[in-house]
Design a protein around this motif. Structure first.
Motif, PDB file in Angstrom:
ATOM      1  N   CYS A   1       0.810  -0.931  -0.290  1.00 18.81           N
ATOM      2  CA  CYS A   1       0.532  -0.235  -0.218  1.00 18.81           C
ATOM      3  C   CYS A   1       0.790   1.174   0.350  1.00 18.81           C
ATOM      4  N   LEU A   2       0.406   2.429  -0.736  1.00 17.74           N
ATOM      5  CA  LEU A   2       1.048   3.861  -1.079  1.00 17.74           C
ATOM      6  C   LEU A   2       0.373   5.075  -0.259  1.00 17.74           C
ATOM      7  N   HIS A   3       0.822   5.343   0.530  1.00 15.33           N
ATOM      8  CA  HIS A   3      -0.585   6.448   1.292  1.00 15.33           C
ATOM      9  C   HIS A   3       0.177   7.079   1.322  1.00 15.33           C
ATOM     10  N   THR A   4       0.712   7.630   2.279  1.00 13.86           N
ATOM     11  CA  THR A   4       1.191   9.172   2.061  1.00 13.86           C
ATOM     12  C   THR A   4       2.352   9.634   1.504  1.00 13.86           C
ATOM     13  N   VAL A   5       2.840   8.374   0.539  1.00 15.43           N
ATOM     14  CA  VAL A   5       3.765   8.546  -0.520  1.00 15.43           C
ATOM     15  C   VAL A   5       3.253   9.373  -2.052  1.00 15.43           C
ATOM     16  N   CYS A   6       2.206   8.800  -2.018  1.00 20.75           N
ATOM     17  CA  CYS A   6       1.577   9.548  -3.052  1.00 20.75           C
ATOM     18  C   CYS A   6       0.396  10.875  -2.934  1.00 20.75           C
ATOM     19  N   ASP A   7      -0.265  10.734  -1.815  1.00 24.28           N
ATOM     20  CA  ASP A   7      -0.584  11.810  -1.160  1.00 24.28           C
ATOM     21  C   ASP A   7       0.164  13.057  -0.929  1.00 24.28           C
ATOM     22  N   ASN A   8       1.698  13.100  -0.957  1.00 23.73           N
ATOM     23  CA  ASN A   8       2.817  14.040  -1.054  1.00 23.73           C
ATOM     24  C   ASN A   8       2.727  14.151  -1.951  1.00 23.73           C
ATOM     25  N   LEU A   9       2.925  13.387  -3.583  1.00 29.30           N
ATOM     26  CA  LEU A   9       3.377  13.758  -4.449  1.00 29.30           C
ATOM     27  C   LEU A   9       1.920  14.286  -5.193  1.00 29.30           C
ATOM     28  N   ALA A  10       0.611  14.422  -4.385  1.00 25.66           N
ATOM     29  CA  ALA A  10      -0.342  14.520  -5.331  1.00 25.66           C
ATOM     30  C   ALA A  10      -0.600  16.354  -4.616  1.00 25.66           C
ATOM     31  N   ALA A  11       0.478  16.033  -3.438  1.00 25.16           N
ATOM     32  CA  ALA A  11       0.460  17.793  -2.270  1.00 25.16           C
ATOM     33  C   ALA A  11       1.339  18.518  -3.308  1.00 25.16           C
ATOM     34  N   ARG A  12       1.884  17.710  -3.983  1.00 29.52           N
ATOM     35  CA  ARG A  12       3.480  18.939  -4.544  1.00 29.52           C
ATOM     36  C   ARG A  12       2.930  19.534  -5.484  1.00 29.52           C
ATOM     37  N   PHE A  13       2.286  18.461  -6.732  1.00 36.94           N
ATOM     38  CA  PHE A  13       1.783  19.029  -7.910  1.00 36.94           C
ATOM     39  C   PHE A  13       0.090  20.043  -7.733  1.00 36.94           C
ATOM     40  N   LEU A  14      -0.095  20.319  -7.016  1.00 35.60           N
ATOM     41  CA  LEU A  14      -1.046  21.106  -6.341  1.00 35.60           C
ATOM     42  C   LEU A  14      -0.515  22.433  -6.473  1.00 35.60           C
ATOM     43  N   LYS A  15       0.374  22.318  -4.825  1.00 34.47           N
ATOM     44  CA  LYS A  15       1.083  23.244  -4.322  1.00 34.47           C
ATOM     45  C   LYS A  15       1.977  24.166  -5.387  1.00 34.47           C
ATOM     46  N   ASP A  16       2.313  23.672  -6.566  1.00 36.60           N
ATOM     47  CA  ASP A  16       3.549  23.658  -7.353  1.00 36.60           C
ATOM     48  C   ASP A  16       2.482  24.405  -8.939  1.00 36.60           C
ATOM     49  N   LYS A  17       0.836  24.008  -8.756  1.00 30.68           N
ATOM     50  CA  LYS A  17       0.444  24.507 -10.117  1.00 30.68           C
ATOM     51  C   LYS A  17      -0.535  26.178  -9.687  1.00 30.68           C
ATOM     52  N   ILE A  18      -0.452  25.930  -8.178  1.00 36.71           N
ATOM     53  CA  ILE A  18      -1.605  27.137  -7.660  1.00 36.71           C
ATOM     54  C   ILE A  18       0.052  28.007  -7.501  1.00 36.71           C
ATOM     55  N   ASP A  19       0.561  27.458  -6.680  1.00 35.75           N
ATOM     56  CA  ASP A  19       1.906  28.844  -6.102  1.00 35.75           C
ATOM     57  C   ASP A  19       2.530  29.893  -7.938  1.00 35.75           C
ATOM     58  N   LYS A  20       1.944  29.055  -9.005  1.00 28.64           N
ATOM     59  CA  LYS A  20       3.146  29.185  -9.991  1.00 28.64           C
ATOM     60  C   LYS A  20       1.384  30.245 -10.688  1.00 28.64           C
ATOM     61  N   GLU A  21       0.199  30.112 -10.856  1.00 32.32           N
ATOM     62  CA  GLU A  21      -0.528  30.562 -11.300  1.00 32.32           C
ATOM     63  C   GLU A  21      -1.068  32.303 -10.610  1.00 32.32           C
ATOM     64  N   ASN A  22      -0.360  33.841 -10.987  1.00 31.06           N
ATOM     65  CA  ASN A  22      -0.133  34.448  -9.738  1.00 31.06           C
ATOM     66  C   ASN A  22      -1.845  35.153 -10.188  1.00 31.06           C
ATOM     67  N   ASN A  23      -2.674  34.547 -10.983  1.00 28.04           N
ATOM     68  CA  ASN A  23      -4.278  35.261 -11.283  1.00 28.04           C
ATOM     69  C   ASN A  23      -5.149  35.109 -10.624  1.00 28.04           C
ATOM     70  N   LEU A  24      -5.094  33.650  -9.012  1.00 32.68           N
ATOM     71  CA  LEU A  24      -6.130  33.267  -8.460  1.00 32.68           C
ATOM     72  C   LEU A  24      -6.812  34.377  -7.942  1.00 32.68           C
ATOM     73  N   ILE A  25      -7.745  35.119  -8.177  1.00 39.43           N
ATOM     74  CA  ILE A  25      -8.472  36.029  -7.328  1.00 39.43           C
ATOM     75  C   ILE A  25      -9.282  35.845  -6.231  1.00 39.43           C
ATOM     76  N   ILE A  26      -9.886  34.849  -7.155  1.00 42.44           N
ATOM     77  CA  ILE A  26     -11.552  34.825  -6.506  1.00 42.44           C
ATOM     78  C   ILE A  26     -11.903  33.061  -6.418  1.00 42.44           C
ATOM     79  N   ILE A  27     -12.273  32.481  -5.873  1.00 42.70           N
ATOM     80  CA  ILE A  27     -12.351  31.324  -5.702  1.00 42.70           C
ATOM     81  C   ILE A  27     -12.758  30.539  -6.790  1.00 42.70           C
ATOM     82  N   GLU A  28     -13.480  31.271  -7.241  1.00 44.17           N
ATOM     83  CA  GLU A  28     -14.345  30.762  -9.048  1.00 44.17           C
ATOM     84  C   GLU A  28     -12.680  30.281  -9.831  1.00 44.17           C
ATOM     85  N   ASP A  29     -11.766  31.016  -9.719  1.00 48.71           N
ATOM     86  CA  ASP A  29     -10.749  30.948 -10.566  1.00 48.71           C
ATOM     87  C   ASP A  29      -9.900  29.871  -9.667  1.00 48.71           C
TER      88      ASP A  29
END
Ligand SMILES: [Fe+2]
Length: 307
Positions: free
Chosen positions: A177-205
């Motif tokens: 079973c691979l739990h936190t290892v995969c969750d870490n990959l998802a978290a890192r992927f999402l963080k990088d994507k969100i941090d790269k986007e500087n036009n996130l003003i409202i929740i809809e964005d």
């Protein structure tokens, strides 16, 4: 339950797949490799000071593996792995499914099983460090998480954790079973994507950005896509935190007030219980729930890409 069957191109031994997973989990860990290595070093120092009897009972894997909810659970045949059956949830039914499909060399579950489930609470301490990175004082994070960690430890205690592991043993399947290892990959992927986007003003964005990701796009069609649990699409995001994608399971509901004080405006999470939702609402923190199966699938797929 989601199943993926990897095409026969892998040719790795079980231990090599496991080592790759742990290594990728550390690479993606928000704490950074150095902090994870220090954590393991402290564990070893403590182990060396243990009296003989306690040393015998000590889980030696915990000296190498910082994610005890990710483990090899059964090796029936240590062979080259060519075909893997992967599921977010694997139970005896899925082990039978592997038998039915045939030629499956390894079954991988995302959610923890066996002693990995019994140790789920052990990875939760990493939430303290992540909260601290987002500005919550470490003493506050540790104080609140301590209570929650012991609650989770008691909660998993009653579960028949060995059930699926025993089914795999009886039917002769290799199981991991691979739990936190995969969750870490998802978290890192999402963080990088969100941090790269500087036009996130409202929740809809933010919701629109999430829906660019294949797993969330697919989930949205199945009515399991990103959802606003607290706030509305016109609300400003403020500082977006990814404190709830990895770290075992949901943390303390008392943390939201402290997060608001630390300057967090919006949380992106996988799932959220009612009690937590109410506390986040009271703290005026927006909550975007990306989706449980979709977020787990994202992490698992990122690992399958590495394979
Ligand atoms: Fe999950």
């Amino acid at each position: 339950m989601t199943i993926y069957i990897k095409k026969p191109q892998i040719n790795m031994k079980i231990k090599e797949i496991y080592n790759l997973a742990i290594n990728k989990g550390i690479d993606a860990d928000f704490r950074g490799r150095e902090a994870v290595e220090k954590f393991l070093k402290r564990k070893r120092e403590k182990y060396e000071q243990l009296p003989g009897k306690e040393k015998e009972e000590f889980d030696l894997e915990s000296l190498e593996n910082p994610y005890l909810d990710s483990r090899i659970l059964n090796i029936s045949q240590d062979k080259e792995i060519k075909r893997i059956l992967v599921g977010v949830d694997v139970e005896p039914a899925e082990v039978l499914l592997a038998k039915e499909i045939g030629n499956i060399d390894l079954v991988i579950s995302h959610h923890p099983l066996g002693k990995a489930l019994a140790h789920l609470y052990e990875v939760m301490a990493m939430q303290c460090d992540i909260l601290n990175q987002y500005g919550v004082p470490i003493n506050v994070a540790e104080g609140l998480m301590k209570e929650r960690i012991s609650e989770v430890a008691r909660g998993v205690n009653r579960i028949n954790h060995q059930r699926t592991v025993d089914a795999a043993k009886i039917l002769g399947f290799n199981l991991m079973c691979l739990h936190t290892v995969c969750d870490n990959l998802a978290a890192r992927f999402l963080k990088d994507k969100i941090d790269k986007e500087n036009n996130l003003i409202i929740i809809e964005d933010l919701i629109n950005l999430l829906k660019e990701i294949e797993e969330y796009k697919t989930a949205a069609k199945l009515r399991a896509g990103p959802n606003i649990f607290v706030g509305n699409k016109e609300n400003r995001c403020g500082k977006i935190s990814l404190t709830e994608i990895t770290g075992g399971t949901e943390g303390s509901p008392k943390i939201y007030e402290k997060m608001a004080i630390a300057g967090i405006g919006t949380i992106v999470g996988m799932h959220m219980e009612e009690e937590h939702k109410k506390e986040a609402e009271a703290a005026n923190i927006n909550v975007v729930i990306a989706g449980h199966m979709s977020s787990d699938s994202l992490g698992v797929n990122l690992f399958l890409d590495e394979l």
